[in-house]
Motif scaffolding. Sequence first.
Motif: not given
Length: 689
Positions: A533-548
Amino acid sequence: MNTDAVKVLPGRYCNSLTEYSRFVTREVNIGDVPMGGNNPIRIQSMTTTDTMDTIGTVEQSIRMVDAGCEYVRITAPSIKEAQNLAEIKKQLRARGYTVPLVADIHFTPNAAEVAARIVEKVRVNPGNYADKKKFDQIDYTDLEYQGELERIFQKFTPLVKVCKEYGTAMRIGTNHGSLSDRIMSRYGDTPQGMVESAMEFMRMCEQLNFYNLVISMKSSNPQVMVQAYRLLVETMVAEGMNYPLHLGVTEAGDGEDGRIKSAVGIGTLLEDGLGDTVRVSLTEEPEAEAPVAIELVRRYTLREKAKGERQKAEAPGENKNLSPLTFDLSPSKHNPYEYKKRETYEANAFIGGHLVPRVVVDLSKKNLKDPAVLNEAGYLYSPLLDKYNMAEQSVDFVYLADELPSFTLPGNLKQLYNYNVWQKLADKTNCHPVFTLQEYISDVDRSSKLNLVRLKPTDIDSDAFGSIQLDNSLVLVLETDALHGMAEQRFFFFKMEELGLDVPVIVKRSYLFEVESRESGVGSQEEQTQDLELKTQNLQLYASADLGALLVDGFGDGIWIDAPELPTNVITSTAFGILQATRSRISKTEYISCPSCGRTLFDLMVTTQMIRSRTSHLKGLKIGIMGCIVNGPGEMADADYGYVGSGTDKITLYRGKEAVKKNISSANALDELINIIKGDGNWIDAVQE
């Protein structure tokens, strides 16, 4: 990348477009937790309890502080709630909690003046502090407009004087959906209107010699929110201001959608060094917001530390042999205040041009003997029928590297292989090669339809890049392992524009996540679930900032998220969530739901899930779910339909900003909403599985 070789023209919205550099703002005292200047980026949230429920508000505030909140905001819709802030503060202090309190004000200047004598900060919305919104279009002469400003000045001055007397800070918080009719009439529903709404109040404060200000530009649309903050910074700097910035995407929603949408907006600005405090607005308990904000901010704290260590390690007077390059970011090229997709050619109807951004996932390490491996990529395999059904979120390309599947893939799913494997395929239908840059410029066979070339941003200055043969089959896969990878990839796009190259680009980012080691090794099933769950959330946050951050500027014809530790369905969902949040590709219903507060007239979390359960199949529709009229038709901004609390057990339904059913029973409200959608011809029946 040689980031020091780039000089950003003055008068823009951040210190640097190519390396992490925090924009230093004025320090503002808020109780004993100052904001801005060289202070850490602060974390905050807002209570959802009735402000007259003293014990409930105190208990919730304590949970918020324990979760990491450094400021606690509480709504004060009338004088009685404002007065009760004193009792809430007293009880918090008695229990050892000195957290600064912030009063949230809409429509009620008299309540603001009471609250400013009690709490450490007041938030006012310039769109409704001195105006009532009627959605009227008014043609003002310059003299009439100035008269309106003088009227507002008279109404606003008493609060400023109280704040000065009591040492109370103020947030001037513009919301996209609640711009006044006056602002809307002159500037329209635009980021410029949002900025001017705040600047008018900021100029009044400075006229009264009051500088203890924090500013925000919130919207439920991350694209609008980002543009407004950028324009705000440029406008402030031009007028000699540098007030701290409160970052947030309003009405972000819940769960994965809320986290991704928040991270796209907030993360894009943090990437450029903007932001002094963060509030992640989720339709969840407020104590669930702080850990998300903390993780999002933590990346930039570490990045700032790494930059400082690198600068210390550099030898004084070291000759970097730089050839300065200045980017012209005028509107004729890249305009950071308006969205415009980078113009590219369409590579044989597969990617680029006017096509929506494509999604790539890596299946090379999966079980390629089982057709069900594609389920998590959005292709649902039926063993009984031996066929695939496409889900709403079906990827466009699967990367198989050097591995060959032992089953037949769907005819509309394109396969990517490393060049050395692709060239040996007997049947190359739907199969396309992925080259290294050196492979591609060699004397090799190429696909007549689509050739992908992997490279890093720094390759753009190489002789190899200069010798690439350009044709409409070429697509670049842009990778980076830089700490500030978004800026490095953005540099590449700037350089592509400068060179006049219109080659489509897939942006690729790779993520590995570390969790605390456990004495027992792999940990229990519960611990493993928590880790996932933690890794999933961090992927959502990091990838959203980087790619978004790239997508909101129109950069990228496709995205490729590589996260080997996470299931494919998590990667697929995250990719499509980022595209949805940036309005680049719509694949599902969007819910614009407020995070709840003491003004809310129903249980937002339960109601949101109830509405979602019956409407989540309506791909492309935007449905606003608001707890009260303050966060009603205005805050829903560009929602197609709205479900708004208008009284105890009463709901008002909206089509756009028009109320079409007023004060109906909450028991019937969802059925009535569905009937309106059906009447408009926007309803489809859900597919039964």
